[in-house]
Design a protein around this motif. Structure first.
Motif, PDB file in Angstrom:
ATOM      1  N   HIS A 111      23.386 -62.078  60.037  1.00 13.22           N
ATOM      2  CA  HIS A 111      23.285 -63.071  60.955  1.00 13.22           C
ATOM      3  C   HIS A 111      21.812 -63.246  60.835  1.00 13.22           C
ATOM      4  O   HIS A 111      21.390 -64.590  60.835  1.00 13.22           O
ATOM      5  CB  HIS A 111      24.102 -63.262  62.081  1.00 13.22           C
ATOM      6  N   ALA A 112      20.945 -62.544  61.139  1.00 11.64           N
ATOM      7  CA  ALA A 112      19.589 -62.468  61.690  1.00 11.64           C
ATOM      8  C   ALA A 112      18.720 -63.049  60.185  1.00 11.64           C
ATOM      9  O   ALA A 112      17.895 -63.978  60.340  1.00 11.64           O
ATOM     10  CB  ALA A 112      18.976 -61.153  62.286  1.00 11.64           C
ATOM     11  N   LEU A 113      19.081 -62.437  59.256  1.00 10.66           N
ATOM     12  CA  LEU A 113      18.593 -63.046  57.833  1.00 10.66           C
ATOM     13  C   LEU A 113      18.813 -64.397  57.523  1.00 10.66           C
ATOM     14  O   LEU A 113      18.220 -64.984  56.779  1.00 10.66           O
ATOM     15  CB  LEU A 113      18.753 -62.123  56.819  1.00 10.66           C
ATOM     16  N   LEU A 127      16.918 -69.236  63.850  1.00 13.47           N
ATOM     17  CA  LEU A 127      15.914 -68.141  64.335  1.00 13.47           C
ATOM     18  C   LEU A 127      14.697 -68.291  63.325  1.00 13.47           C
ATOM     19  O   LEU A 127      13.495 -68.175  63.656  1.00 13.47           O
ATOM     20  CB  LEU A 127      16.359 -66.724  63.857  1.00 13.47           C
ATOM     21  N   GLY A 128      14.856 -68.852  62.101  1.00 13.87           N
ATOM     22  CA  GLY A 128      13.722 -68.994  61.043  1.00 13.87           C
ATOM     23  C   GLY A 128      13.412 -68.066  60.166  1.00 13.87           C
ATOM     24  O   GLY A 128      14.354 -67.195  59.696  1.00 13.87           O
ATOM     25  N   LYS A 129      12.017 -67.748  59.860  1.00 14.30           N
ATOM     26  CA  LYS A 129      11.956 -66.754  58.888  1.00 14.30           C
ATOM     27  C   LYS A 129      11.555 -65.546  59.389  1.00 14.30           C
ATOM     28  O   LYS A 129      11.003 -65.490  60.542  1.00 14.30           O
ATOM     29  CB  LYS A 129      10.621 -67.363  58.168  1.00 14.30           C
ATOM     30  N   VAL A 130      12.221 -64.499  58.796  1.00 15.43           N
ATOM     31  CA  VAL A 130      12.301 -63.250  59.434  1.00 15.43           C
ATOM     32  C   VAL A 130      11.973 -61.888  58.277  1.00 15.43           C
ATOM     33  O   VAL A 130      12.097 -62.017  57.203  1.00 15.43           O
ATOM     34  CB  VAL A 130      13.818 -62.794  59.960  1.00 15.43           C
ATOM     35  N   ALA A 131      11.186 -60.948  58.824  1.00 21.79           N
ATOM     36  CA  ALA A 131      10.603 -59.937  58.113  1.00 21.79           C
ATOM     37  C   ALA A 131      11.394 -58.869  58.780  1.00 21.79           C
ATOM     38  O   ALA A 131      11.739 -58.575  59.794  1.00 21.79           O
ATOM     39  CB  ALA A 131       9.236 -59.724  57.999  1.00 21.79           C
ATOM     40  N   MET A 132      11.544 -57.544  58.077  1.00 31.03           N
ATOM     41  CA  MET A 132      11.740 -56.319  58.643  1.00 31.03           C
ATOM     42  C   MET A 132      10.488 -55.540  58.629  1.00 31.03           C
ATOM     43  O   MET A 132       9.646 -55.493  57.621  1.00 31.03           O
ATOM     44  CB  MET A 132      12.737 -55.577  57.700  1.00 31.03           C
ATOM     45  N   ALA A 176      -1.067 -59.577  62.596  1.00 35.29           N
ATOM     46  CA  ALA A 176      -1.463 -60.247  61.397  1.00 35.29           C
ATOM     47  C   ALA A 176      -0.464 -60.555  60.420  1.00 35.29           C
ATOM     48  O   ALA A 176      -0.287 -61.714  59.897  1.00 35.29           O
ATOM     49  CB  ALA A 176      -2.733 -59.717  60.947  1.00 35.29           C
ATOM     50  N   ALA A 177       0.294 -59.587  59.991  1.00 41.67           N
ATOM     51  CA  ALA A 177       1.380 -59.371  59.263  1.00 41.67           C
ATOM     52  C   ALA A 177       2.388 -60.439  59.499  1.00 41.67           C
ATOM     53  O   ALA A 177       2.998 -61.061  58.464  1.00 41.67           O
ATOM     54  CB  ALA A 177       1.560 -58.116  58.603  1.00 41.67           C
ATOM     55  N   LEU A 178       2.596 -60.695  60.788  1.00 41.46           N
ATOM     56  CA  LEU A 178       4.005 -61.286  61.179  1.00 41.46           C
ATOM     57  C   LEU A 178       3.648 -62.596  61.548  1.00 41.46           C
ATOM     58  O   LEU A 178       4.257 -63.436  62.153  1.00 41.46           O
ATOM     59  CB  LEU A 178       4.524 -60.378  62.391  1.00 41.46           C
ATOM     60  N   LYS A 179       2.279 -63.246  61.394  1.00 41.91           N
ATOM     61  CA  LYS A 179       1.822 -64.548  61.954  1.00 41.91           C
ATOM     62  C   LYS A 179       2.545 -65.562  61.524  1.00 41.91           C
ATOM     63  O   LYS A 179       2.917 -66.471  62.113  1.00 41.91           O
ATOM     64  CB  LYS A 179       0.340 -64.564  61.367  1.00 41.91           C
ATOM     65  N   ASP A 180       3.329 -65.453  60.067  1.00 37.82           N
ATOM     66  CA  ASP A 180       3.842 -66.648  59.437  1.00 37.82           C
ATOM     67  C   ASP A 180       5.363 -66.414  59.802  1.00 37.82           C
ATOM     68  O   ASP A 180       6.048 -66.962  58.978  1.00 37.82           O
ATOM     69  CB  ASP A 180       3.578 -66.708  58.074  1.00 37.82           C
ATOM     70  N   PHE A 181       5.896 -65.169  60.368  1.00 42.33           N
ATOM     71  CA  PHE A 181       7.292 -65.089  60.654  1.00 42.33           C
ATOM     72  C   PHE A 181       7.655 -65.511  62.191  1.00 42.33           C
ATOM     73  O   PHE A 181       6.823 -65.510  62.959  1.00 42.33           O
ATOM     74  CB  PHE A 181       7.744 -63.614  60.386  1.00 42.33           C
ATOM     75  N   ASP A 182       9.145 -66.007  62.254  1.00 41.48           N
ATOM     76  CA  ASP A 182       9.739 -66.284  63.654  1.00 41.48           C
ATOM     77  C   ASP A 182      10.287 -65.217  64.284  1.00 41.48           C
ATOM     78  O   ASP A 182      10.479 -65.307  65.491  1.00 41.48           O
ATOM     79  CB  ASP A 182      10.626 -67.434  63.222  1.00 41.48           C
ATOM     80  N   GLY A 183      10.500 -64.240  63.284  1.00 37.50           N
ATOM     81  CA  GLY A 183      11.276 -62.934  64.022  1.00 37.50           C
ATOM     82  C   GLY A 183      11.128 -61.834  63.191  1.00 37.50           C
ATOM     83  O   GLY A 183      10.667 -61.822  61.751  1.00 37.50           O
TER      84      GLY A 183
END
Length: 239
Positions: free
Chosen positions: A25-27, A32-37, A127-134
């Protein structure tokens, strides 16, 4: 929708969901938007990495190479990513200019572990998460300190942090690893149930808390990646 409200609604929705459902669901959550692990490729990381590989192996996976990790961790990261077919592992290192300015001799951890973690983990991750929403973490409630009250979804600054394994215990992790025949971090068998940077990680004796080897003989129990209002979690601050 305010992030606190978003997290509360998702926690209610997934109060009975298993980890794979929460992760899927999170992905796929448009709201939620753009998500990274974010993965340390540590002692238990392979569980969530395997789940990611089964759902979407192209999910961005951020690996923080602090330049002070065990050689075994660096090799394990490459081996696991290859075995699981993860196609977007992003190896993030601290700013070269910042390291030269603040820790040119590599000894900052001896004087100030918080400053070292900020330099080598917190700032590079931000910095790495700057463009992610979650972002997705492998934290669990059985781990000490504030993690005892860990929700599945939580507000983390201007982002949502997702903890699919929040209610998993050691037996759940062991069973999943054995069921799927997943490779273990080589240092686990050598007495390291929780693995961080070399200077701040030691072996754990029988009967000790699994995280006892992290920043041993200090009050520090978190690297600063997981914190609230700019304050790092310290042992004894919260039940």
């Amino acid at each position: 929708m305010p992030l606190n409200e978003f997290a509360e609604r998702r926690n209610l929705l997934h109060r009975d969901s298993d980890a794979q459902t929460v992760l899927r669901h999170a992905l796929d959550d448009i709201q939620l938007g753009k998500v990274a692990m974010v993965s340390s490729f540590g002692a238990e990381s392979v569980v969530l990495l395997h789940m990611i590989s089964q759902i979407n192996p192209a999910t961005p996976v951020i690996f923080l190479d602090t330049e002070m990790l065990f050689p075994e961790t660096l090799q394990y990261q490459k081996d696991v990513a290859k075995k699981l077919g993860l196609t977007d592992v992003r190896v993030v290192t601290p700013s070269r200019a910042a390291v030269l300015a603040e820790d040119v001799d590599g000894l900052l951890h001896q004087a100030d572990t918080d400053a070292c973690c900020d330099l080598r983990k917190t700032r590079p991750l931000a910095a790495a998460l700057k463009d992610f929403d979650g972002w997705i973490t492998g934290r669990k409630r059985y781990q000490n300190g504030q993690r005892a009250a860990l929700p599945l979804f939580e507000k983390d600054g201007d982002k949502i942090k997702v903890n699919p394994l929040a209610n998993w215990g050691p037996a759940d992790l062991k069973a999943y690893i054995e069921k799927h025949n997943l490779p273990r971090h080589p240092l686990v068998a050598q007495g390291y149930p929780s693995i961080g940077c070399m200077p701040c990680t030691s072996r754990v004796n029988a009967g000790e808390d699994p995280r006892a080897g992290r920043w041993r003989n200090s009050e520090k129990e978190e690297c600063g990646i997981h914190f609230e209002n700019g304050k790092m979690v310290r042992r004894g601050q919260a039940a």
